[in-house]
Design a protein around this motif. Structure first.
Motif, PDB file in Angstrom:
ATOM      1  N   THR A   5       0.893  -1.189  -0.082  1.00 21.34           N
ATOM      2  CA  THR A   5       0.050  -0.023  -0.057  1.00 21.34           C
ATOM      3  C   THR A   5       0.896   1.240   0.010  1.00 21.34           C
ATOM      4  OG1 THR A   5      -0.184   0.408   2.585  1.00 21.34           O
ATOM      5  CG2 THR A   5      -1.630  -1.174   1.559  1.00 21.34           C
ATOM      6  N   ILE A   6       0.337   2.335  -0.095  1.00 20.01           N
ATOM      7  CA  ILE A   6       1.094   3.632   0.002  1.00 20.01           C
ATOM      8  C   ILE A   6       1.620   3.687   1.479  1.00 20.01           C
ATOM      9  CG2 ILE A   6       0.500   6.036   0.286  1.00 20.01           C
ATOM     10  CD1 ILE A   6      -1.412   5.793  -1.870  1.00 20.01           C
ATOM     11  N   ARG A   7       0.956   3.204   2.363  1.00 18.51           N
ATOM     12  CA  ARG A   7       1.881   3.196   3.804  1.00 18.51           C
ATOM     13  C   ARG A   7       3.166   2.315   3.761  1.00 18.51           C
ATOM     14  NH1 ARG A   7      -1.130   6.020   7.406  1.00 18.51           N
ATOM     15  NH2 ARG A   7      -3.229   6.600   7.031  1.00 18.51           N
ATOM     16  N   THR A   8       3.321   1.350   2.925  1.00 18.36           N
ATOM     17  CA  THR A   8       4.031   0.408   2.917  1.00 18.36           C
ATOM     18  C   THR A   8       5.229   1.104   2.263  1.00 18.36           C
ATOM     19  OG1 THR A   8       2.551  -1.684   2.312  1.00 18.36           O
ATOM     20  CG2 THR A   8       5.058  -1.812   2.083  1.00 18.36           C
ATOM     21  N   ILE A   9       5.163   1.828   1.195  1.00 23.98           N
ATOM     22  CA  ILE A   9       5.930   2.642   0.523  1.00 23.98           C
ATOM     23  C   ILE A   9       6.523   3.846   1.444  1.00 23.98           C
ATOM     24  CG2 ILE A   9       6.366   4.005  -1.506  1.00 23.98           C
ATOM     25  CD1 ILE A   9       4.157   2.558  -2.999  1.00 23.98           C
ATOM     26  N   ALA A  10       5.576   4.351   2.002  1.00 27.78           N
ATOM     27  CA  ALA A  10       6.057   5.604   3.060  1.00 27.78           C
ATOM     28  C   ALA A  10       7.114   5.063   3.890  1.00 27.78           C
ATOM     29  CB  ALA A  10       4.768   6.178   3.706  1.00 27.78           C
ATOM     30  N   GLN A  11       6.741   3.805   4.506  1.00 28.32           N
ATOM     31  CA  GLN A  11       7.674   3.478   5.686  1.00 28.32           C
ATOM     32  C   GLN A  11       8.945   3.131   5.073  1.00 28.32           C
ATOM     33  OE1 GLN A  11       5.525   0.009   7.256  1.00 28.32           O
ATOM     34  NE2 GLN A  11       4.045   1.129   8.482  1.00 28.32           N
ATOM     35  N   ALA A  13      10.412   4.406   2.242  1.00 30.58           N
ATOM     36  CA  ALA A  13      11.014   5.591   1.976  1.00 30.58           C
ATOM     37  C   ALA A  13      11.140   6.725   3.181  1.00 30.58           C
ATOM     38  CB  ALA A  13       9.990   6.394   0.768  1.00 30.58           C
ATOM     39  N   ASN A  14      10.622   6.263   4.309  1.00 28.22           N
ATOM     40  CA  ASN A  14      10.836   7.224   5.474  1.00 28.22           C
ATOM     41  C   ASN A  14      10.200   8.679   5.097  1.00 28.22           C
ATOM     42  OD1 ASN A  14      11.419   7.859   8.172  1.00 28.22           O
ATOM     43  ND2 ASN A  14      13.500   8.439   7.698  1.00 28.22           N
ATOM     44  N   VAL A  15       8.958   8.620   4.599  1.00 29.43           N
ATOM     45  CA  VAL A  15       8.277   9.813   4.161  1.00 29.43           C
ATOM     46  C   VAL A  15       6.753   9.742   4.645  1.00 29.43           C
ATOM     47  CG1 VAL A  15       9.704  10.921   2.425  1.00 29.43           C
ATOM     48  CG2 VAL A  15       7.817   9.156   1.956  1.00 29.43           C
ATOM     49  N   SER A  16       5.869  10.787   4.643  1.00 31.70           N
ATOM     50  CA  SER A  16       4.871  10.481   5.010  1.00 31.70           C
ATOM     51  C   SER A  16       3.876   9.801   3.716  1.00 31.70           C
ATOM     52  CB  SER A  16       3.839  11.978   5.416  1.00 31.70           C
ATOM     53  OG  SER A  16       3.957  12.658   4.118  1.00 31.70           O
ATOM     54  N   ARG A  22       1.144  12.264  -3.263  1.00 26.10           N
ATOM     55  CA  ARG A  22       1.483  13.044  -4.181  1.00 26.10           C
ATOM     56  C   ARG A  22       2.635  12.954  -5.149  1.00 26.10           C
ATOM     57  NH1 ARG A  22       1.784  17.821   0.322  1.00 26.10           N
ATOM     58  NH2 ARG A  22      -0.578  18.386   0.740  1.00 26.10           N
ATOM     59  N   ALA A  23       3.466  12.027  -4.964  1.00 25.06           N
ATOM     60  CA  ALA A  23       4.465  11.830  -5.713  1.00 25.06           C
ATOM     61  C   ALA A  23       4.036  10.833  -6.881  1.00 25.06           C
ATOM     62  CB  ALA A  23       5.492  11.027  -4.981  1.00 25.06           C
ATOM     63  N   LEU A  24       3.099   9.862  -6.396  1.00 27.58           N
ATOM     64  CA  LEU A  24       2.515   8.872  -7.361  1.00 27.58           C
ATOM     65  C   LEU A  24       1.571   9.629  -8.359  1.00 27.58           C
ATOM     66  CD1 LEU A  24       2.124   5.680  -5.257  1.00 27.58           C
ATOM     67  CD2 LEU A  24       3.976   6.138  -7.020  1.00 27.58           C
ATOM     68  N   ASN A  25       1.185  10.620  -8.091  1.00 27.40           N
ATOM     69  CA  ASN A  25       0.026  11.581  -8.675  1.00 27.40           C
ATOM     70  C   ASN A  25       0.722  12.617  -9.456  1.00 27.40           C
ATOM     71  OD1 ASN A  25      -2.712  10.243  -8.469  1.00 27.40           O
ATOM     72  ND2 ASN A  25      -2.018  10.255  -6.317  1.00 27.40           N
ATOM     73  N   ALA A  32      11.576  16.722  -7.732  1.00 24.02           N
ATOM     74  CA  ALA A  32      11.578  15.580  -8.414  1.00 24.02           C
ATOM     75  C   ALA A  32      12.480  14.553  -8.185  1.00 24.02           C
ATOM     76  CB  ALA A  32      12.310  16.399  -9.784  1.00 24.02           C
ATOM     77  N   ALA A  33      13.480  14.722  -7.328  1.00 28.13           N
ATOM     78  CA  ALA A  33      14.230  13.638  -6.943  1.00 28.13           C
ATOM     79  C   ALA A  33      13.589  12.774  -5.890  1.00 28.13           C
ATOM     80  CB  ALA A  33      15.433  13.998  -6.286  1.00 28.13           C
ATOM     81  N   THR A  34      12.536  13.309  -4.988  1.00 29.88           N
ATOM     82  CA  THR A  34      11.596  12.470  -4.368  1.00 29.88           C
ATOM     83  C   THR A  34      10.805  11.740  -5.056  1.00 29.88           C
ATOM     84  OG1 THR A  34      12.212  14.291  -2.507  1.00 29.88           O
ATOM     85  CG2 THR A  34      10.303  12.631  -2.318  1.00 29.88           C
ATOM     86  N   LYS A  35      10.167  12.345  -6.075  1.00 32.74           N
ATOM     87  CA  LYS A  35       9.205  11.558  -6.989  1.00 32.74           C
ATOM     88  C   LYS A  35       9.938  10.379  -7.653  1.00 32.74           C
ATOM     89  CE  LYS A  35       6.413  15.386  -8.627  1.00 32.74           C
ATOM     90  NZ  LYS A  35       5.969  16.148  -9.806  1.00 32.74           N
ATOM     91  N   LYS A  36      11.054  10.550  -8.143  1.00 33.85           N
ATOM     92  CA  LYS A  36      11.908   9.315  -8.729  1.00 33.85           C
ATOM     93  C   LYS A  36      12.218   8.431  -7.692  1.00 33.85           C
ATOM     94  CE  LYS A  36      15.877   8.475 -11.439  1.00 33.85           C
ATOM     95  NZ  LYS A  36      17.254   9.096 -11.976  1.00 33.85           N
ATOM     96  N   LYS A  37      12.623   8.729  -6.453  1.00 33.07           N
ATOM     97  CA  LYS A  37      12.905   7.806  -5.400  1.00 33.07           C
ATOM     98  C   LYS A  37      11.500   6.984  -5.241  1.00 33.07           C
ATOM     99  CE  LYS A  37      14.184   7.323  -0.678  1.00 33.07           C
ATOM    100  NZ  LYS A  37      14.546   8.194   0.495  1.00 33.07           N
ATOM    101  N   ILE A  38      10.674   7.522  -5.128  1.00 37.38           N
ATOM    102  CA  ILE A  38       9.204   7.065  -4.424  1.00 37.38           C
ATOM    103  C   ILE A  38       8.901   5.963  -5.593  1.00 37.38           C
ATOM    104  CG2 ILE A  38       6.874   7.397  -4.007  1.00 37.38           C
ATOM    105  CD1 ILE A  38       7.898   9.940  -2.494  1.00 37.38           C
ATOM    106  N   ARG A  39       8.799   6.474  -6.789  1.00 30.48           N
ATOM    107  CA  ARG A  39       8.291   5.492  -8.129  1.00 30.48           C
ATOM    108  C   ARG A  39       9.130   4.356  -8.166  1.00 30.48           C
ATOM    109  NH1 ARG A  39       6.981  10.756 -12.054  1.00 30.48           N
ATOM    110  NH2 ARG A  39       4.969  11.257 -11.213  1.00 30.48           N
ATOM    111  N   GLN A  40      10.527   4.387  -8.049  1.00 35.80           N
ATOM    112  CA  GLN A  40      11.329   3.396  -8.249  1.00 35.80           C
ATOM    113  C   GLN A  40      10.899   2.293  -7.299  1.00 35.80           C
ATOM    114  OE1 GLN A  40      15.118   5.061  -8.093  1.00 35.80           O
ATOM    115  NE2 GLN A  40      15.235   5.161 -10.447  1.00 35.80           N
ATOM    116  N   LEU A  41      10.673   2.963  -5.947  1.00 37.37           N
ATOM    117  CA  LEU A  41      10.381   1.790  -4.742  1.00 37.37           C
ATOM    118  C   LEU A  41       9.048   1.418  -4.782  1.00 37.37           C
ATOM    119  CD1 LEU A  41      11.406   1.047  -1.931  1.00 37.37           C
ATOM    120  CD2 LEU A  41      10.504   2.921  -1.074  1.00 37.37           C
TER     121      LEU A  41
END
Length: 335
Positions: A5-11, A13-16, A22-25, A32-41
């Motif tokens: 889930t989104i919460r799994t990715i948040a944990q 990536a250590n972000v909310s 927001r990054a996925l949307n 941009a760097a945070t978006k890239k990191k979250i999408r890769q994860l």
């Protein structure tokens, strides 16, 4: 396996979880760097967005209605497939298409904001105008493609079929043709009237000839082109060039010639309209008019996408010029 889930990715990536959402949307609020990191994860974890849940939160269905005129009779199957394919290519990821005819939805009245996020009306006939008015009245974001409509409060992308018909008939005249036949399209469709007017005007302007027995009414389907061509070839004298007002009917006409022992273009020339994907593979390769379906659908989907984000967006209206495509189905009579 536990659902990602989104919460799994948040944990991980250590972000909310809000930042992940927001990054996925593709929100501009996330770097941009945070978006890239979250999408890769998200990709690594195999995250699949729950569109149903997202829809409930945003009150969206992620479903776009695509409505055609006379789906069962007049709309060419080739044109139908082409529009659907292009719409799927250009729509934002996550959206699905629902296909139906204007007639069936007009009869049931079953179109609402709860059912669809937006609508693409691929209009061929003025009979569609009440349906378009109903969608606008229900505040459903819509775009109208293919036919130029009279109202200015809706985005509308169309092509100049009259000009396209004139271009291809004038080319045949330049090739030395003076005797022309016509296979007309579905009578209630605006395109059929526009193409026939182009045919009539070129004949008149160039002192060329046509006769009632050289003109037959089709319905844009291959079978009608086949039968119309057989009828025209049964006349005591035949024209040198036939304008079939779409490629599907031109295909039927070519087959009729072959069945009756006529060679195209040695014995009779045939021109079409639309430049469907198969036209360049026919024998002979078909001289036709390229209807800019890709361009019209892409611009329409782009306008609808913006409208979904900003309902106050001003309507866009555009008429795209068609292009003459010269291949092998017209004989040069100047020689």
């Amino acid at each position: 396996m536990e659902e990602v889930t989104i919460r799994t990715i948040a944990q991980r990536a250590n972000v909310s979880h809000t930042t992940v959402s927001r990054a996925l949307n593709d929100s501009p609020l996330v770097k941009a760097a945070t978006k890239k990191k979250i999408r890769q994860l998200a990709d690594e974890l195999g995250y699949v967005p729950n569109l149903n849940a997202k829809g409930l939160v945003e009150q969206r269905s992620f479903l776009i209605g695509v409505f055609f005129s006379d789906l069962d009779t007049g709309t060419s199957p080739s044109f139908l497939v082409d529009v659907i394919k292009r719409a799927r290519d250009f729509l934002p990821k996550g959206y699905s298409l629902s296909l139906d005819s204007v007639e069936s939805l007009s009869a049931s009245g079953n179109v609402s904001r709860h059912q669809f996020d937006g609508a693409i009306v691929v209009s061929q006939s003025k009979k569609d105008d009440p349906f378009i008015a109903t969608l606008i009245k229900r505040r459903l974001p819509i775009v109208v493609l293919n036919r130029k409509i009279d109202r200015d409060d809706v985005s509308n992308f169309s092509t100049n079929d009259y000009l396209g018909a004139k271009k291809i008939l004038e080319y045949a005249v330049r090739m030395g043709h003076r005797k022309f036949g016509l296979i007309g399209g579905a009578e209630s469709f605006v395109s059929a009237g526009d193409r026939q007017r182009g045919f009539t005007d070129v004949i008149r302007e160039n002192g060329a000839e046509t006769r009632p027995e050289w003109q037959r009414q089709g319905n844009y389907l291959p079978e009608s082109g086949y039968q119309a061509m057989r009828d025209i070839l049964s006349a005591s004298e035949t024209p040198t060039c036939i304008f079939a007002t779409n490629d599907d009917m031109a295909t039927g006409a070519v087959r009729a010639c072959q069945d009756l022992g006529y060679k195209v273009p040695a014995d009779i020339s045939i021109i079409g309209y639309d430049d469907m994907n198969y036209s360049k593979y026919l024998v002979p390769r078909l001289t036709t008019v390229r209807k800019p379906t890709d361009n019209i659908v892409q611009e329409g989907v782009s306008a609808l996408t913006e409208l979904l984000s900003d309902p106050a967006m001003a309507p866009v209206k555009k008429i795209v010029e068609p292009t003459l495509i010269v291949r092998d189905s017209v004989k040069d009579l100047r020689k």
